[in-house]
Design a protein around this motif. Structure first.
Motif, PDB file in Angstrom:
ATOM      1  N   ASN A   1       0.833  -1.213   0.000  1.00 51.47           N
ATOM      2  CA  ASN A   1       0.000   0.000   0.000  1.00 51.47           C
ATOM      3  C   ASN A   1       0.863   1.257   0.000  1.00 51.47           C
ATOM      4  N   TYR A   2       1.986   1.193  -0.728  1.00 45.08           N
ATOM      5  CA  TYR A   2       2.975   2.282  -0.710  1.00 45.08           C
ATOM      6  C   TYR A   2       2.438   3.594  -1.278  1.00 45.08           C
ATOM      7  N   LYS A   3       1.389   3.542  -2.102  1.00 44.32           N
ATOM      8  CA  LYS A   3       0.893   4.782  -2.702  1.00 44.32           C
ATOM      9  C   LYS A   3       0.366   5.756  -1.643  1.00 44.32           C
ATOM     10  N   ASP A   4      -0.060   5.237  -0.497  1.00 45.29           N
ATOM     11  CA  ASP A   4      -0.520   6.110   0.587  1.00 45.29           C
ATOM     12  C   ASP A   4       0.609   6.985   1.123  1.00 45.29           C
ATOM     13  N   LEU A   5       1.851   6.545   0.904  1.00 46.75           N
ATOM     14  CA  LEU A   5       2.996   7.254   1.474  1.00 46.75           C
ATOM     15  C   LEU A   5       3.202   8.626   0.841  1.00 46.75           C
ATOM     16  N   THR A   6       2.658   8.836  -0.340  1.00 47.86           N
ATOM     17  CA  THR A   6       2.831  10.116  -1.027  1.00 47.86           C
ATOM     18  C   THR A   6       2.135  11.259  -0.295  1.00 47.86           C
ATOM     19  N   SER A   7       1.021  10.949   0.383  1.00 44.64           N
ATOM     20  CA  SER A   7       0.254  11.991   1.074  1.00 44.64           C
ATOM     21  C   SER A   7       0.159  11.795   2.579  1.00 44.64           C
ATOM     22  N   GLY A   8       0.553  10.610   3.089  1.00 45.93           N
ATOM     23  CA  GLY A   8       0.414  10.359   4.507  1.00 45.93           C
ATOM     24  C   GLY A   8      -1.049  10.273   4.910  1.00 45.93           C
ATOM     25  N   HIS A   9      -1.297  10.325   6.204  1.00 48.18           N
ATOM     26  CA  HIS A   9      -2.670  10.173   6.719  1.00 48.18           C
ATOM     27  C   HIS A   9      -3.002  11.286   7.703  1.00 48.18           C
ATOM     28  N   GLU A  10      -4.100  11.968   7.473  1.00 49.55           N
ATOM     29  CA  GLU A  10      -4.536  12.982   8.430  1.00 49.55           C
ATOM     30  C   GLU A  10      -4.818  12.365   9.798  1.00 49.55           C
ATOM     31  N   ASP A  11      -5.291  11.125   9.796  1.00 52.36           N
ATOM     32  CA  ASP A  11      -5.575  10.443  11.064  1.00 52.36           C
ATOM     33  C   ASP A  11      -4.429   9.517  11.460  1.00 52.36           C
ATOM     34  N   GLY A  12      -3.202   9.842  11.023  1.00 46.48           N
ATOM     35  CA  GLY A  12      -2.054   9.003  11.336  1.00 46.48           C
ATOM     36  C   GLY A  12      -1.813   8.867  12.830  1.00 46.48           C
ATOM     37  N   THR A  13      -1.320   7.700  13.221  1.00 45.18           N
ATOM     38  CA  THR A  13      -1.075   7.408  14.634  1.00 45.18           C
ATOM     39  C   THR A  13       0.305   7.858  15.094  1.00 45.18           C
ATOM     40  N   HIS A  14       1.248   8.024  14.138  1.00 48.66           N
ATOM     41  CA  HIS A  14       2.626   8.380  14.475  1.00 48.66           C
ATOM     42  C   HIS A  14       3.125   9.469  13.535  1.00 48.66           C
ATOM     43  N   TRP A  15       4.112  10.212  14.006  1.00 44.59           N
ATOM     44  CA  TRP A  15       4.767  11.228  13.179  1.00 44.59           C
ATOM     45  C   TRP A  15       5.844  10.537  12.351  1.00 44.59           C
ATOM     46  N   VAL A  16       5.598  10.393  11.045  1.00 43.03           N
ATOM     47  CA  VAL A  16       6.548   9.738  10.138  1.00 43.03           C
ATOM     48  C   VAL A  16       6.598  10.569   8.853  1.00 43.03           C
ATOM     49  N   PRO A  17       7.365  11.652   8.828  1.00 36.84           N
ATOM     50  CA  PRO A  17       7.380  12.557   7.678  1.00 36.84           C
ATOM     51  C   PRO A  17       8.010  11.921   6.439  1.00 36.84           C
ATOM     52  N   ALA A  18       7.763  12.527   5.284  1.00 40.16           N
ATOM     53  CA  ALA A  18       8.185  11.969   3.999  1.00 40.16           C
ATOM     54  C   ALA A  18       9.555  12.483   3.571  1.00 40.16           C
ATOM     55  N   GLU A  19      10.301  11.573   2.954  1.00 34.79           N
ATOM     56  CA  GLU A  19      11.589  11.909   2.344  1.00 34.79           C
ATOM     57  C   GLU A  19      11.490  11.620   0.850  1.00 34.79           C
ATOM     58  N   VAL A  20      11.788  12.608   0.018  1.00 34.27           N
ATOM     59  CA  VAL A  20      11.764  12.443  -1.439  1.00 34.27           C
ATOM     60  C   VAL A  20      13.162  12.032  -1.886  1.00 34.27           C
ATOM     61  N   ASP A  21      13.308  10.778  -2.316  1.00 35.77           N
ATOM     62  CA  ASP A  21      14.592  10.285  -2.818  1.00 35.77           C
ATOM     63  C   ASP A  21      14.514  10.170  -4.339  1.00 35.77           C
ATOM     64  N   VAL A  22      15.471  10.770  -5.014  1.00 34.32           N
ATOM     65  CA  VAL A  22      15.462  10.816  -6.477  1.00 34.32           C
ATOM     66  C   VAL A  22      16.891  10.952  -6.965  1.00 34.32           C
ATOM     67  N   SER A  23      17.179  10.344  -8.109  1.00 36.60           N
ATOM     68  CA  SER A  23      18.531  10.402  -8.659  1.00 36.60           C
ATOM     69  C   SER A  23      18.658  11.519  -9.677  1.00 36.60           C
ATOM     70  N   ILE A  24      19.839  12.098  -9.755  1.00 34.52           N
ATOM     71  CA  ILE A  24      20.091  13.174 -10.708  1.00 34.52           C
ATOM     72  C   ILE A  24      20.167  12.645 -12.131  1.00 34.52           C
ATOM     73  N   ARG A  25      20.266  11.320 -12.270  1.00 32.26           N
ATOM     74  CA  ARG A  25      20.253  10.641 -13.575  1.00 32.26           C
ATOM     75  C   ARG A  25      19.112   9.622 -13.593  1.00 32.26           C
ATOM     76  N   PRO A  26      18.848   9.004 -14.742  1.00 30.50           N
ATOM     77  CA  PRO A  26      17.796   7.983 -14.765  1.00 30.50           C
ATOM     78  C   PRO A  26      18.075   6.831 -13.801  1.00 30.50           C
ATOM     79  N   GLY A  27      19.348   6.396 -13.718  1.00 32.26           N
ATOM     80  CA  GLY A  27      19.703   5.289 -12.842  1.00 32.26           C
ATOM     81  C   GLY A  27      20.240   5.760 -11.507  1.00 32.26           C
ATOM     82  N   TRP A  28      20.273   4.833 -10.544  1.00 28.42           N
ATOM     83  CA  TRP A  28      20.834   5.149  -9.233  1.00 28.42           C
ATOM     84  C   TRP A  28      22.343   4.974  -9.231  1.00 28.42           C
ATOM     85  N   TYR A  29      22.831   4.039 -10.046  1.00 32.24           N
ATOM     86  CA  TYR A  29      24.275   3.826 -10.172  1.00 32.24           C
ATOM     87  C   TYR A  29      24.791   4.429 -11.473  1.00 32.24           C
TER      88      TYR A  29
END
Length: 578
Positions: free
Chosen positions: A261-289
């Motif tokens: 259910n990873y798609k929920d991670l993009t917006s989080g939950h207004e009724d969330g039980t814990h503080w778990v903020p989002a980190e945007v990880d992205v590569s400067i190129r198409p690949g990670w390596y």
């Protein structure tokens, strides 16, 4: 005597105002280590490991340590680049899925201690730790739970091995600010020569509560990253954006590394039980390596600027990956694009036009100056404008004293007491009326809006709905210059070329005779034909500032519209001989 009485009464009045009870925290709220993490905002990811030398993204685990041999490894270069870009830390892939370790682990032979680099005496993690200390950066480490090299992966024996390695990393390299646990777990692999597929229950196999306790005991200030956090969550994509609605809260127990259910991670939950903020990880190129074939595919300045506004500008952090090359260096092209992006952002947010301007709030908590409207523009993130309990809708009006032009709006909530705002708007005073120019949802740690230039003497920021009385610590207004990136060019099959600028209110000028374009050249209005061999050169020009972009040049060949298909003579072979 009378003057003394008046003075006493005045002091008593001020003191009574300042005794207004502060707002109560609205759970969940961030832990102290999470607040430190929020302050970092922008930091680097470094993917550098065995895959760098095999030209792969995911190694099989059967690669020989002999392949790992960077020729110019310089972690100080990584740290210098990050520091100059304003980044606050670096996270390194200490072990990726193939299992090769960038430190001389005592628990495996599959590490740098058996590589030709430095005759087996090297330790990449230590070199980066030293470089980060020298440049005042935080150190983070990525340790893949999945290991395609280890013969016992999938059994309790491997779990002990994984925890031993985690203990090494948490013990031997100083303070760690973030520990990264990937969600990719289980599948085909070398597994000590078995060459088979192994699946695990990603939710239970690693016994995450006890495994995470190792980090908590040895690095109490470190946040842990995964789909479920518990300190920081994945944003649900690797494209570089958080949701326009982005809550720092999450129903954490519904997630684990690799959650479906990873798609929920993009917006989080207004009724969330814990503080778990989002980190945007992205590569400067198409690949990670690093892949040499991607040297010309480094993200454009516009793409990187958009990612900044779609991550930090949407209540998330920005973790930008650099695929360090086989030399052991961040590639020159990556550095060039990074620094151009940083310059754009610095220029965009250089001068806060709202600092200490006249501010009027239509509702203030207890009528106290401690929580008055000016607290939102005083430059102090520890002070904030607040309303009375139960007041969920209120406005701040900023009066600049004269008409000014702006195109950026930044707001921050006082998150130590929780995230509250559900919806807000900004309006400007035009022709004797308020005109809404944007209506958005969440704010959180930081929200930045971009819009076309607008000129007005007043701006009104209104919280339209909130979970509890809003607490606004920061309101800032900026006039960002136009993004003067060279125009993009496209030619269709009929040979017509179109040009496009990356910002509004700009003009494009071009030439087709090989000369340098300027504002005196032909202005682009509509697509034009280029059917034969021809070079098109073009610039973007800002008539307001008189500045122009670098030149974009494309050499076109004969377009398909002029191609002629010639049927071969069946009486001749491919050499043309009869």
């Amino acid at each position: 005597m009378r003057s003394l009485v008046v003075l006493f009464v005045g002091i008593s009045f001020v003191l009574s105002c300042d005794r207004t009870a502060p707002p109560e925290a609205l759970d969940p709220v961030p832990e102290a280590r999470q607040l430190k993490w929020h302050d970092l905002e922008f930091y680097a990811f470094v993917h550098f490991n065995m895959n760098t030398f095999t030209d792969m993204e995911w190694g099989t685990g059967g690669e020989s340590p002999d392949l790992f041999n960077p020729t110019e490894l310089d972690c100080r270069q990584w740290a210098r680049v990050a520091k100059e870009a304003g980044m606050k830390g670096i996270i390194l892939t200490a072990k990726h899925h193939d299992g090769f370790c960038l430190w001389p682990s005592a628990f495996t032979e599959h590490s740098v201690k058996n590589a030709p680099w430095k005759n087996g005496e090297g330790d990449v993690v230590q070199e980066l730790a030293d470089a980060c200390e020298e440049y005042g950066l935080k150190l983070g480490l990525y340790l893949s739970p999945w290991d395609r090299n280890h013969a016992d992966y999938g059994t309790d024996v491997y779990l002990e091995y994984f925890r031993n390695q985690l203990t090494e990393l948490m013990t031997n390299y100083g303070e760690i600010f973030e520990v990264w646990f990937d969600g990719a777990n289980g599948g085909t692999g070398w597994y000590g020569g078995a060459n088979e597929e192994r699946r695990v229950d990603r939710k239970t196999y690693y016994d995450w509560p006890n495994t995470r306790q190792i980090v908590r005991d040895l690095q109490p200030d470190a946040v842990m990253f995964s789909d479920a956090g518990p300190g920081v969550r994945w944003v649900g994509n690797e494209a570089g954006w958080a949701g326009e609605t982005n809550w720092s809260m999450l129903r954490r127990d519904e997630f684990y590394p690799g959650s479906p259910n990873y798609k929920d991670l993009t917006s989080g939950h207004e009724d969330g039980t814990h503080w778990v903020p989002a980190e945007v990880d992205v590569s400067i190129r198409p690949g990670w390596y690093y892949h040499r074939s991607e040297d010309h595919k480094v993200k454009s300045v516009k793409q990187l600027v958009d990612i900044y506004y779609h991550s930090i500008g949407r209540n998330a952090s920005f973790l930008l990956n650099f695929p360090v090359d086989q030399r052991g260096l961040i590639h020159e092209r990556d550095v060039e694009q990074l620094m151009k992006m940083v310059e754009v952002i610095r220029n965009d947010l250089e001068t806060d036009l709202a600092r200490s301007v006249a501010v009027e709030a239509d509702q203030v908590r207890g009528g106290s100056r401690t929580y008055a409207g000016p607290k939102a523009v005083d430059g102090n993130p520890e002070t904030y404008w607040a309303t009375d309990d139960g007041v969920l809708t209120a406005s701040l009006t900023l009066d600049f004293g004269k008409e000014i032009t702006f195109n950026r709006f930044l707001a921050r909530e006082y998150i130590p007491l929780g995230q509250r705002v559900r919806e807000f708007s900004i309006e400007v005073w035009l022709d004797g009326n308020w005109k809404e120019i944007s209506r958005q949802t969440t704010i959180g740690s930081k929200r930045i809006l971009r819009f076309d230039n607008v000129s007005s003497r007043k701006l009104r920021f209104t919280v339209l709905d909130a979970r509890a009385c809003p607490l606004i610590s920061t309101v800032e207004v900026y006039h960002a210059p136009k993004l003067l990136e060279p125009p993009t060019m496209h030619r269709d099959k009929q040979g017509y070329v179109s040009l496009e600028a990356h910002d509004s209110g700009l003009e494009i000028y071009y030439t087709t005779d090989g000369s340098a374009p300027s504002e005196s050249s032909e202005q682009f209005v509509e697509s034009f034909p280029v059917k034969a061999k021809e070079e098109v050169r073009a610039i973007v020009y800002d008539p307001a500032s008189g500045a122009s972009s670098e030149v974009n040049s494309v050499s076109y060949d004969v377009c398909k519209d002029l191609w002629k298909v010639i049927e071969p003579d069946p009486r001749k072979d491919f050499t043309g001989q009869a």
